[in-house]
Design a protein around this motif. Structure first.
Motif, PDB file in Angstrom:
ATOM      1  N   UNK A  66       7.244   4.566   8.304  1.00  0.00           N
ATOM      2  CA  UNK A  66       7.526   4.370   6.883  1.00  0.00           C
ATOM      3  C   UNK A  66       6.921   3.048   6.407  1.00  0.00           C
ATOM      4  N   UNK A  67       6.541   3.024   5.147  1.00  0.00           N
ATOM      5  CA  UNK A  67       5.921   1.831   4.562  1.00  0.00           C
ATOM      6  C   UNK A  67       6.474   1.621   3.166  1.00  0.00           C
ATOM      7  N   UNK A  68       6.457   0.371   2.731  1.00  0.00           N
ATOM      8  CA  UNK A  68       6.921   0.018   1.398  1.00  0.00           C
ATOM      9  C   UNK A  68       6.028  -1.100   0.868  1.00  0.00           C
ATOM     10  N   UNK A  69       5.726  -1.030  -0.411  1.00  0.00           N
ATOM     11  CA  UNK A  69       4.995  -2.101  -1.112  1.00  0.00           C
ATOM     12  C   UNK A  69       5.886  -2.558  -2.249  1.00  0.00           C
ATOM     13  N   UNK A  70       6.299  -3.817  -2.173  1.00  0.00           N
ATOM     14  CA  UNK A  70       7.177  -4.335  -3.210  1.00  0.00           C
ATOM     15  C   UNK A  70       6.436  -4.478  -4.531  1.00  0.00           C
ATOM     16  N   UNK A  71       7.178  -4.609  -5.602  1.00  0.00           N
ATOM     17  CA  UNK A  71       6.610  -4.628  -6.960  1.00  0.00           C
ATOM     18  C   UNK A  71       5.610  -5.764  -7.145  1.00  0.00           C
ATOM     19  N   UNK A  72       5.935  -6.970  -6.652  1.00  0.00           N
ATOM     20  CA  UNK A  72       5.016  -8.099  -6.811  1.00  0.00           C
ATOM     21  C   UNK A  72       3.708  -7.888  -6.080  1.00  0.00           C
ATOM     22  N   UNK A  73       3.773  -7.295  -4.873  1.00  0.00           N
ATOM     23  CA  UNK A  73       2.551  -7.019  -4.121  1.00  0.00           C
ATOM     24  C   UNK A  73       1.767  -5.887  -4.769  1.00  0.00           C
ATOM     25  N   UNK A  74       2.476  -4.906  -5.321  1.00  0.00           N
ATOM     26  CA  UNK A  74       1.818  -3.744  -5.942  1.00  0.00           C
ATOM     27  C   UNK A  74       0.921  -4.178  -7.099  1.00  0.00           C
ATOM     28  N   UNK A  75       1.362  -5.172  -7.858  1.00  0.00           N
ATOM     29  CA  UNK A  75       0.559  -5.613  -9.003  1.00  0.00           C
ATOM     30  C   UNK A  75      -0.680  -6.392  -8.577  1.00  0.00           C
ATOM     31  N   UNK A  76      -0.721  -6.879  -7.328  1.00  0.00           N
ATOM     32  CA  UNK A  76      -1.865  -7.657  -6.865  1.00  0.00           C
ATOM     33  C   UNK A  76      -2.882  -6.832  -6.092  1.00  0.00           C
ATOM     34  N   UNK A  82      -3.714   6.311  -2.864  1.00  0.00           N
ATOM     35  CA  UNK A  82      -3.756   7.740  -3.181  1.00  0.00           C
ATOM     36  C   UNK A  82      -3.345   8.539  -1.957  1.00  0.00           C
ATOM     37  N   UNK A  83      -2.831   9.705  -2.203  1.00  0.00           N
ATOM     38  CA  UNK A  83      -2.399  10.585  -1.122  1.00  0.00           C
ATOM     39  C   UNK A  83      -3.592  10.993  -0.261  1.00  0.00           C
ATOM     40  N   UNK A  84      -3.436  10.855   1.075  1.00  0.00           N
ATOM     41  CA  UNK A  84      -4.489  11.248   1.998  1.00  0.00           C
ATOM     42  C   UNK A  84      -5.532  10.181   2.240  1.00  0.00           C
ATOM     43  N   UNK A  85      -5.460   9.023   1.585  1.00  0.00           N
ATOM     44  CA  UNK A  85      -6.463   7.971   1.786  1.00  0.00           C
ATOM     45  C   UNK A  85      -6.179   7.237   3.092  1.00  0.00           C
ATOM     46  N   UNK A  86      -7.223   7.007   3.869  1.00  0.00           N
ATOM     47  CA  UNK A  86      -7.101   6.239   5.105  1.00  0.00           C
ATOM     48  C   UNK A  86      -7.265   4.769   4.763  1.00  0.00           C
ATOM     49  N   UNK A  87      -6.259   3.961   5.157  1.00  0.00           N
ATOM     50  CA  UNK A  87      -6.228   2.562   4.767  1.00  0.00           C
ATOM     51  C   UNK A  87      -5.902   1.701   5.977  1.00  0.00           C
ATOM     52  N   UNK A  88      -6.130   0.404   5.801  1.00  0.00           N
ATOM     53  CA  UNK A  88      -5.717  -0.601   6.778  1.00  0.00           C
ATOM     54  C   UNK A  88      -4.704  -1.490   6.069  1.00  0.00           C
ATOM     55  N   UNK A  89      -3.454  -1.465   6.579  1.00  0.00           N
ATOM     56  CA  UNK A  89      -2.364  -2.200   5.964  1.00  0.00           C
ATOM     57  C   UNK A  89      -2.030  -3.419   6.808  1.00  0.00           C
ATOM     58  N   UNK A  90      -1.802  -4.540   6.133  1.00  0.00           N
ATOM     59  CA  UNK A  90      -1.399  -5.776   6.797  1.00  0.00           C
ATOM     60  C   UNK A  90      -0.025  -6.158   6.282  1.00  0.00           C
ATOM     61  N   UNK A  91       0.913  -6.448   7.216  1.00  0.00           N
ATOM     62  CA  UNK A  91       2.260  -6.808   6.817  1.00  0.00           C
ATOM     63  C   UNK A  91       3.126  -7.077   8.030  1.00  0.00           C
ATOM     64  N   UNK A  92       4.417  -6.965   7.846  1.00  0.00           N
ATOM     65  CA  UNK A  92       5.351  -7.203   8.949  1.00  0.00           C
ATOM     66  C   UNK A  92       6.277  -6.009   9.081  1.00  0.00           C
ATOM     67  N   UNK A 102      12.957   1.883  10.990  1.00  0.00           N
ATOM     68  CA  UNK A 102      12.079   0.731  10.877  1.00  0.00           C
ATOM     69  C   UNK A 102      10.915   1.108   9.951  1.00  0.00           C
ATOM     70  N   UNK A 103      10.352   0.104   9.331  1.00  0.00           N
ATOM     71  CA  UNK A 103       9.281   0.315   8.366  1.00  0.00           C
ATOM     72  C   UNK A 103       8.399  -0.922   8.325  1.00  0.00           C
ATOM     73  N   UNK A 104       7.222  -0.764   7.754  1.00  0.00           N
ATOM     74  CA  UNK A 104       6.299  -1.886   7.594  1.00  0.00           C
ATOM     75  C   UNK A 104       6.271  -2.271   6.124  1.00  0.00           C
ATOM     76  N   UNK A 105       6.482  -3.563   5.876  1.00  0.00           N
ATOM     77  CA  UNK A 105       6.409  -4.104   4.525  1.00  0.00           C
ATOM     78  C   UNK A 105       4.973  -4.580   4.324  1.00  0.00           C
ATOM     79  N   UNK A 106       4.222  -3.866   3.500  1.00  0.00           N
ATOM     80  CA  UNK A 106       2.789  -4.112   3.334  1.00  0.00           C
ATOM     81  C   UNK A 106       2.574  -5.274   2.373  1.00  0.00           C
ATOM     82  N   UNK A 107       1.730  -6.226   2.814  1.00  0.00           N
ATOM     83  CA  UNK A 107       1.369  -7.370   1.987  1.00  0.00           C
ATOM     84  C   UNK A 107      -0.035  -7.236   1.408  1.00  0.00           C
ATOM     85  N   UNK A 108      -0.976  -6.673   2.179  1.00  0.00           N
ATOM     86  CA  UNK A 108      -2.326  -6.397   1.682  1.00  0.00           C
ATOM     87  C   UNK A 108      -2.714  -4.999   2.127  1.00  0.00           C
TER      88      UNK A 108
END
Length: 531
Positions: A66-76, A82-92, A102-108
């Motif tokens: 599971x992953x989450x992007x907080x509102x402040x990070x989402x605006x940056x 998009x659904x199905x997009x392959x990405x590289x997520x950085x967070x904790x 457990x989940x990853x909080x994405x920062x970038x």
């Protein structure tokens, strides 16, 4: 029984509450994975929540997190997930004690594989958007029923056949196809040239000017659709004077031409449906409206006819309208003869009463009274006229006396004014002469000061002024070089000369040993006090 329950626990393990255990696990996970990079595919993305946060998952072929992007990070973020997009997520990585997950909080977040292309698209989108090419105010409405449609696409693909088939089914109109390449090197320039070419058509030219343009292509990867992200294509679409529909790729494919076009269609077939209405539906609507119009007119005529009939029945007949006036006329005509006779008798009685008062003696008395009143009024009027004449004569006499004394007063005033003017003129002459003398003395004093400060007085005492070939005074010998032309000015004239050697600066001397005496200058000419 009591001893059984009071016995000690058979284990020596420490006892934790659920909250303590969950908190310990949370701290352990966050310390061990406080900064990680995870590569995976976005799954379950439904856009930002109403709170502004985004919840989804990252997965690969074997696991899911599971992953989450907080509102402040989402605006940056530089791009929209998009659904199905392959990405590289950085967070904790962290845990959620409420559900033991457990989940990853994405920062970038950055796209994997096509990161460079996506970054280039975002940069180009920001640049063109800042120029206002994507503003909603620039977009024009599509014509409801175009006569000519211009299509810019590949002539050999299935896209043009789908567009032509759908236009023929819905509303057959004239279609002009501008064949271009929709993929590969130079395809973007061809699409831009096609848009500009259609806009260059004139209404009275050999080829009809389209009322609407469709830029279409089938689906594909980001690299396949790259031509429609070309800056030339976007500018051509934004500057098009003909309304333009972009139908590039499938519904989930977005290119920069979609932002610059007047309307975006999810598919090429959808673009054809946007361009023309359904002719059968229009004919059915016209038929239905015609039927409704005829029915409404018929009902309206029936209602008006019934209203007129009801109003006609409510109107009285001619005999009923004329019955009362006719009766009053008959009664008046019957009483007219009697009324004339009674009126004649009344007039005769009135005449007789008036004639009884008209005797000769009465008339003579009235005439005598009127003559007396008239004589009295004439006498009174004569006395009034005499008094008015006397008053007017006295006024004329007083005015004549006043006018006779007026010239003497005027002459005396004129003599006084002349004397005053002569005195003022003399005072003005005296003041002007005094001012001129004062200004002349001031100018002479300033001239004496200027003469005393002039350098020519110094030349008269035996000094000379040296100038270089530019006419600039030379202040030191070191400023001159060998064989340099100079001019020496004396009090009575100047001569030209050449230097026989270069000037050198004198060696520096201590300030205490300086024995130079100030130049002896002649005393300035005497001058009077300025005050």
């Amino acid at each position: 029984m009591n001893s059984f329950f009071e016995s000690d626990s058979p284990s020596n393990l420490a006892e934790y509450s659920v909250s303590e255990l969950s908190g310990s696990i949370k701290r352990t996970v966050e310390q061990a994975f406080d900064q990680v990079r995870v590569r995976g595919e976005i799954s379950g993305y439904r856009g930002p929540h109403s709170s502004g946060h985004a919840y989804f998952a990252l997965k690969d072929d074997k696991a899911r997190i599971d992953a989450v992007i907080w509102k402040g990070t989402m605006s940056r973020l530089k791009f929209r997930p998009e659904e199905g997009m392959e990405v590289i997520a950085t967070g904790k990585v962290t845990t959620f004690p409420g559900s033991s997950k457990y989940q990853i909080v994405i920062e970038t977040l950055e796209p994997a594989g096509v990161g460079a292309l996506m970054a280039l698209i975002e940069e180009r989108k920001r640049k063109l958007g800042a120029e206002g090419l994507f503003d909603a105010a620039r977009k024009r409405p599509l014509p409801y029923m175009p006569k000519v449609i211009g299509v810019i696409t590949s002539p050999t693909g299935a896209v043009i056949r789908d567009i032509l088939h759908r236009i023929a089914d819905r509303f057959p109109v004239h279609v002009i196809v501008w064949p271009v390449r929709v993929q590969g090197e130079g395809s973007g320039n061809e699409v831009a040239a096609a848009i500009d070419g259609f806009n260059a058509f004139t209404t009275d030219g050999p080829i009809a000017r389209p009322d609407i343009l469709i830029v279409a292509r089938g689906g594909g990867s980001l690299e396949d659709l790259w031509s429609f992200n070309d800056e030339a294509v976007v500018r051509a679409a934004a500057n098009s004077q003909i309304p333009l529909i972009s139908a590039v790729g499938h519904e989930t494919d977005w290119t920069l031409i979609d932002y610059a076009s007047d309307q975006r269609a999810p598919t090429p077939t959808g673009a054809a449906e946007m361009a023309v209405p359904v002719k059968a539906d229009l004919e059915a609507d016209i038929s239905a409206l015609s039927a409704r119009l005829k029915s409404a007119v018929t009902r309206q005529m029936d209602n008006r006819r019934q209203s007129i009939r009801a109003l006609t029945r409510a109107l009285p007949s001619l005999d009923q309208l004329l019955a009362l006036p006719r009766r009053r006329f008959d009664e008046a005509s019957a009483g007219l003869g009697r009324g004339l006779q009674m009126n004649t008798a009344n007039k005769r009685r009135t005449f007789e009463r008036t004639a009884a008062h008209l005797r000769p003696d009465v008339l003579s008395n009235r005439i005598t009274e009127r003559r007396q009143k008239l004589a009295e009024q004439i006498t009174r009027a004569e006395r009034i006229v005499e008094r008015l004449l006397q008053r007017s004569a006295s006024r004329v006499s007083s005015a004549d006396a006043t006018l006779r004394t007026l010239p003497a007063r005027l002459l005396s005033q004129i003599h006084r004014s002349q004397d005053r003017l002569t005195g003022l003129s003399g005072r003005a002459d005296i003041a002007l002469l005094a001012d001129l003398r004062r200004r002349r003395s001031t100018v002479m004093a300033q001239d004496r000061i200027l003469q005393s400060l002039s350098y020519r007085n110094v030349l008269k005492r035996g000094y000379a002024l040296v100038r270089d070939e530019m006419g600039i005074p030379v202040k030191a010998a070191s400023a001159l070089s060998l064989n340099q032309a100079i001019a020496i000015e004396f009090a009575d004239g100047s001569i030209n000369a050449l230097t026989t050697e270069g000037g050198t600066a004198p060696p520096p001397q201590p300030a205490k040993k300086r024995t130079e005496k100030p130049a002896v200058t002649a005393p300035p000419p005497k001058q009077g006090s300025l005050f």
